[in-house]
Scaffold this active site. Sequence first.
Site, PDB file in Angstrom:
ATOM      1  N   GLU A 187      -1.530  -9.201   3.258  1.00 34.02           N
ATOM      2  CA  GLU A 187      -1.313  -9.830   4.569  1.00 34.02           C
ATOM      3  C   GLU A 187      -2.627 -10.238   5.225  1.00 34.02           C
ATOM      4  OE1 GLU A 187      -1.009  -6.650   3.849  1.00 34.02           O
ATOM      5  OE2 GLU A 187      -1.562  -5.314   5.495  1.00 34.02           O
ATOM      6  N   CYS A 201       0.836  -1.209   0.000  1.00 33.26           N
ATOM      7  CA  CYS A 201       0.000   0.000   0.000  1.00 33.26           C
ATOM      8  C   CYS A 201       0.870   1.258   0.000  1.00 33.26           C
ATOM      9  CB  CYS A 201      -0.989  -0.053   1.156  1.00 33.26           C
ATOM     10  SG  CYS A 201      -2.485   0.857   0.762  1.00 33.26           S
ATOM     11  N   HIS A 213      -3.744  -5.029   0.431  1.00 30.04           N
ATOM     12  CA  HIS A 213      -3.163  -5.577   1.669  1.00 30.04           C
ATOM     13  C   HIS A 213      -3.200  -7.107   1.644  1.00 30.04           C
ATOM     14  CE1 HIS A 213      -2.786  -1.899   4.124  1.00 30.04           C
ATOM     15  NE2 HIS A 213      -3.702  -1.455   3.285  1.00 30.04           N
TER      16      HIS A 213
HETATM   17  N1  GLN Z   1      -2.054   6.639   2.865  1.00 25.46           N
HETATM   18  C1  GLN Z   1      -2.138   5.868   1.680  1.00 25.46           C
HETATM   19  C2  GLN Z   1      -3.514   5.960   1.038  1.00 25.46           C
HETATM   20  O1  GLN Z   1      -4.473   6.278   1.714  1.00 25.46           O
HETATM   21  C3  GLN Z   1      -1.792   4.425   1.926  1.00 25.46           C
HETATM   22  C4  GLN Z   1      -2.741   3.706   2.820  1.00 25.46           C
HETATM   23  C5  GLN Z   1      -2.233   2.402   3.332  1.00 25.46           C
HETATM   24  O2  GLN Z   1      -1.032   2.156   3.340  1.00 25.46           O
HETATM   25  N2  GLN Z   1      -3.132   1.562   3.801  1.00 25.46           N
HETATM   26  O3  GLN Z   1      -3.662   5.682  -0.110  1.00 25.46           O
END
Ligand code: GLN
Length: 603
Positions: free
Chosen positions: A565, A435, A563
């Site tokens: 994970e 992310c 994500h």
């Molecule tokens: N802050 C970034 C976004 O909102 C990444 C978010 C995250 O790593 N879950 O896109």
Amino acid sequence: MQQPQNEADIKIAGCVSCVDGFIVSLLDLPDFHSSFGIRRSSLTFNAAQLEIRLMAKYIFVTGGVTSSLGKGIIAASLGKLLQARGLKVTIQKFDPYINVDPGTLNPYEHGECYVTEDGAETDLDLGHYERFLSIFTSQSNNVTTGRIYQTVINKEREGAYLGKTVQVVPHITDEIKRRMLLLGQDGYDIVITEIGGTVGDIESLPFIEAVRQLQWELPEEDCVVVHLTLIPYLRAAKELKTKPTQHSVRMLSQEGVHPDVIVCRTEEPLSPEIRRKIALFCNVKKEAVIEAADAPTIYEVPLAMMREKLDLICLRKMNITQYNEPELGKWKEFLDKLKYPKSKVTIGLIGKYIELQDAYKSILEAFVHAGAMNECKVNVVNVHSEFITEENVEEKLNHLDGLLVAPGFGHRGIEGKIIAVRYAREHKLPFFGICLGMQMSVIEYARNILHWRDAHSTEMDPATGHAVIDLMESQKAVTAKGGTMRLGAYDCQITEGSLAHRIYGSTHISERHRHRWEFNNLYLDDFERAGLVASGKNPESGLVEIVELPTDVHPFFFGVQYHPELKSTVENPQPIFVHFIKAAKDYVESKEEKRSVQKETAG
Ligand code: GLN
């Protein structure tokens, strides 16, 4: 009427028109329930169709003495054992805080926010439930005081209680009970409900009251209360002390709930005498006093609970007589590999919440699963991104065999992350960005390969000349913070022949999301011409989900907008993590080879 022989017979018979008479005669049969081998049934029917709906049974897990005793792990372990015996189990958590969900909580407050397939932002214990049971949970599996009140207040505004004073009892407790029973309608045999907080907290009172009412309303054999407490060991006196447990059980009893089972967290084994004392003073059977000793890994706990017969005691209380020997082959195989690794790698986890282990819970657990799969011990070292500079990056990262740049929000520690990605790219150190970590790899590539020095994400620099990471169109009008990110499972189409394709062994995947910013497709061609491959995209929106470098350029350089994970389980380790650890193992080998060649040439 001829007595039906099995469930199918009943369904067929139910299709005849005279259902009412038929049902009455069925219910009148003295041994109706046992003749079908079912534990207890509720029969619902209409004129056209007769359907047997098995009623779920409910296990409530409460906690006493202190918080952080591991109720989630005990609940998940009990769930695992019952599931391994062939029962259909789900687990839910009720949290006594007033936030509607934990989505807006700082990880320092409450650890990681776990996202479900349906996009609910939930408590991290749901991660344990999914990792242990390999099931999907949903919004219904995590309920907070805030959500309960929100529902009741919305109903009040709609006029549902016209003329009535809306009160904690019965309106709040009724809503809690409704939600506690909800999953029981989805065909589960057993619904385990973990009550967050500690008995005696003001906040958890309505939840305990709801459990009390259900204990009274449900048939005796449909409800079990498991109370988890602490038996402290006084080193000076060399003694285990039962008094705090007695007090917490008394407190629970004052609130009207009597536990059936007491699970005792302890550093020292419980002697028969201590067990007898707890049983006597807490008014439970002696075999219902369960020892939960500290375990070297949480994944040992189901087996420890099996040795203590926690599952059998609950089954007995629920009057469930038909179950299998627990099928835990895969689980034990995993534990063996976890306990006896053949190699070791050191992975740097670069994030800004690294002081708190719970902030990256699912990532750490995914490493445990992937490590076991590779028969490799994964030693995760935390690297605080705020303190990485161009001057010290070599010293901070050169002992690593792989680098994971973690998810996150806000600008603190950002430059350190970008410097770390550059180091990994240039030194062919396996890199995995999740992310925000993936977004950082895109910014790094833009700055150092495309030479756009000002490249950034508009999250950190709204005025940047090269907004390579930008707010999604759908996010631009969003002002409310709670539950408004791109959340939950989305499909991803993978390019054939890519590293992503090799990892997943498929060109169609689905993974969970939690973010607002995205790769800016305006620059996609520039990136691809410069060698960064967008190997996964959302089939509908074209949003970039995966970036990678070809393996002839870098052995493992992989960033994902989602994500992964969150879907790693003991029985199904997440494939990117598995390949990342494999790449780290290869990196160790190549380092060793290099070293021996150097020695030879020096010699
Ligand atoms: N802050 C970034 C976004 O909102 C990444 C978010 C995250 O790593 N879950 O896109």
